[in-house]
Design an enzyme around this catalytic site. Structure first.
Site, short mmCIF file in Angstrom:
data_model
loop_
_atom_site.label_atom_id
_atom_site.label_comp_id
_atom_site.label_asym_id
_atom_site.label_seq_id
_atom_site.Cartn_x
_atom_site.Cartn_y
_atom_site.Cartn_z
N PRO A 179 -15.27 2.17 -2.45
CA PRO A 179 -15.93 1.75 -1.20
C PRO A 179 -14.93 1.59 -0.07
O PRO A 179 -13.85 1.04 -0.25
CB PRO A 179 -16.54 0.38 -1.58
CG PRO A 179 -16.61 0.38 -3.07
CD PRO A 179 -15.45 1.19 -3.54
N CYS A 199 -15.08 0.49 4.07
CA CYS A 199 -15.88 0.08 5.22
C CYS A 199 -15.66 1.01 6.40
O CYS A 199 -14.53 1.43 6.68
CB CYS A 199 -15.51 -1.35 5.61
SG CYS A 199 -16.06 -2.59 4.43
N ARG A 232 -16.30 -5.27 -8.91
CA ARG A 232 -14.91 -5.10 -8.52
C ARG A 232 -14.29 -6.48 -8.38
O ARG A 232 -14.87 -7.38 -7.77
CB ARG A 232 -14.81 -4.35 -7.19
CG ARG A 232 -13.39 -3.87 -6.89
CD ARG A 232 -13.33 -3.08 -5.60
NE ARG A 232 -12.19 -2.16 -5.61
CZ ARG A 232 -11.82 -1.42 -4.57
NH1 ARG A 232 -12.51 -1.47 -3.44
NH2 ARG A 232 -10.79 -0.61 -4.65
N LEU A 247 -2.99 2.94 -4.62
CA LEU A 247 -1.89 3.89 -4.42
C LEU A 247 -1.81 4.92 -5.54
O LEU A 247 -0.73 5.25 -6.03
CB LEU A 247 -0.57 3.15 -4.27
CG LEU A 247 -0.37 2.42 -2.93
CD1 LEU A 247 1.00 1.76 -2.86
CD2 LEU A 247 -0.55 3.35 -1.74
N ARG A 258 -8.18 5.31 0.63
CA ARG A 258 -7.52 5.92 1.80
C ARG A 258 -7.12 7.37 1.53
O ARG A 258 -7.19 8.22 2.41
CB ARG A 258 -6.30 5.08 2.18
CG ARG A 258 -6.64 3.70 2.72
CD ARG A 258 -5.37 2.87 2.91
NE ARG A 258 -5.64 1.56 3.49
CZ ARG A 258 -5.98 0.48 2.79
NH1 ARG A 258 -6.12 0.58 1.47
NH2 ARG A 258 -6.20 -0.67 3.39
N TYR A 285 -13.31 -11.97 -0.52
CA TYR A 285 -14.65 -12.20 -0.02
C TYR A 285 -15.36 -13.25 -0.87
O TYR A 285 -14.76 -13.83 -1.77
CB TYR A 285 -15.39 -10.87 0.09
CG TYR A 285 -14.70 -9.94 1.06
CD1 TYR A 285 -14.51 -10.32 2.39
CD2 TYR A 285 -14.17 -8.70 0.67
CE1 TYR A 285 -13.83 -9.51 3.29
CE2 TYR A 285 -13.49 -7.89 1.56
CZ TYR A 285 -13.33 -8.30 2.88
OH TYR A 285 -12.65 -7.50 3.77
#
Length: 364
Positions: free
Chosen positions: A23, A25, A231, A302, A325, A183
């Protein structure tokens, strides 16, 4: 045969390979509603050849959004808007699509990252009052959240269940609960942010309680034949915070509750975190949890090279790898990995001519 491009079964869902799109955002929704950006973004990723696409953190209530631009799934309008994007994507891709259901807690009410606004005041038109297990702000630049009452906790569980029902109606293939990155569910888990003295605070059993209750409520509303997982951040990277030992206990409790997978990340809870960032720095946490549970474990962090991903699976450090990413930077990462590892992935017929000249194409 490449392990990265071997099938993986999660619950009753079989993936064609073990590359997961994590996921990410996009901060591009309006009042929680998906926009054309989401159609373009999801469409691009759904043609990547990965085994599974998990959509960005999707708030279960308006105040659960990280920013005012976050995606949501709390009413008919947000459901219909997301359905429009999904319908467009599904015309051209059969990739399984999941959704991450989330509540940001004290890390909510912020600007979009590129605006560099940080936390937004509850009195601002784009801000709101945040909530958390305890009335502790993230840092000196953040606004103090309101400590959640028992009624607030009950409403949160209801909101997660309602969003799960909407996800089911949208025909989504999988749900991932967001219990990581500082979160709200992570805030309950960590002794740094949870200073409650009721049954939701104190010892680990109490701090895990809301996570298990949310999982059971979501599981009850989502198609029994489709997976529900989570997660987590396996460590806060802060002394006195959530650590691997506690996370293994949590993972085992979720395993016993019927959780279908666990996606192992770290950090995000405290500005005091000290992270030894290097390629694959989170893999040992996934490996330790994999040894303790029966459900599939997804490693993330990574992972950038095909052989690196292949080795993680060959060495049984995890059951799947997730990219975030890296796949934004290179949306055809699975194509390139397949070419390197001598495997093939599915691609749209419109792109089949793009295979390297004179070489066996990795796409079919």
């Amino acid at each position: 045969m490449s392990q990265l491009f071997s099938p993986l079964t999660i619950g009753e869902l079989t993936l064609p390979n073990r590359i997961i799109i994590a996921p990410m955002c996009q901060y591009s929704a309006i009042n929680g509603e998906a926009t054309d950006w989401h159609t373009i973004h999801l469409g691009q990723l759904s043609l990547s050849g990965a085994g599974l696409l998990i959509m960005e953190a999707t708030a279960v209530s308006p105040e659960g959004r990280i920013s005012y631009g976050d995606l949501g799934l709390w009413n008919n309008e947000t459901q219909q808007a997301l359905g429009k994007s999904l319908n467009a994507v599904r015309q051209y891709s059969d990739m399984p699509i999941g959704i991450q259901l989330a509540h940001a807690g004290r890390k909510a009410s912020t600007g979009k990252p590129w605006e560099d606004l940080g936390a937004i005041s509850p009195s601002d038109e784009n801000g709101w009052q945040t909530i958390a297990p305890s009335a502790l702000a993230y840092d000196e630049h953040s606004f103090e959240p309101v400590a959640m009452s028992k009624a607030d906790i009950a409403q949160l569980i209801t909101d997660f269940a309602s969003a799960a029902k909407r996800a089911d109606e949208l025909g989504l293939d999988l749900i991932e609960l967001h219990g990581a990155h500082g979160y709200l569910l992570h805030q309950f888990l960590s002794p740094i942010t949870n200073k409650r003295d009721d049954e939701y605070g104190g010892n680990l059993t109490n701090r895990m309680r809301i996570v298990l209750e949310v999982f059971k409520a979501v599981r009850a509303e989502f198609n029994v034949n489709k997976p529900v997982g989570i997660r987590i951040s396996a460590t806060d990277w802060v002394e006195g915070g959530l650590d691997l030992e506690q996370s293994i206990v949590l993972a085992q409790a979720l395993d016993d509750a019927g959780c279908d997978f666990i996606h192992v990340s770290t950090a995000g809870l405290s500005p005091l975190q000290q992270i030894p960032v290097e390629p694959g720095f989170q893999i040992p946490f996934a490996t330790a949890i994999k040894k303790a549970v029966s459900m599939p474990v997804i490693a993330v962090g990574l992972i950038t090279e095909a052989q690196q991903a292949e080795n993680i699976l060959k060495e049984q450090q995890a059951d799947a790898v997730a990219l975030a990413r890296g796949i934004l930077y290179n949306p055809h990462w699975p194509w390139h990995a397949a070419a390197e590892l001598g495997a093939t992935v599915s691609a749209p017929k419109q792109y089949l001519r793009s295979g390297p000249y004179g070489k066996l194409s990795p796409i079919k």
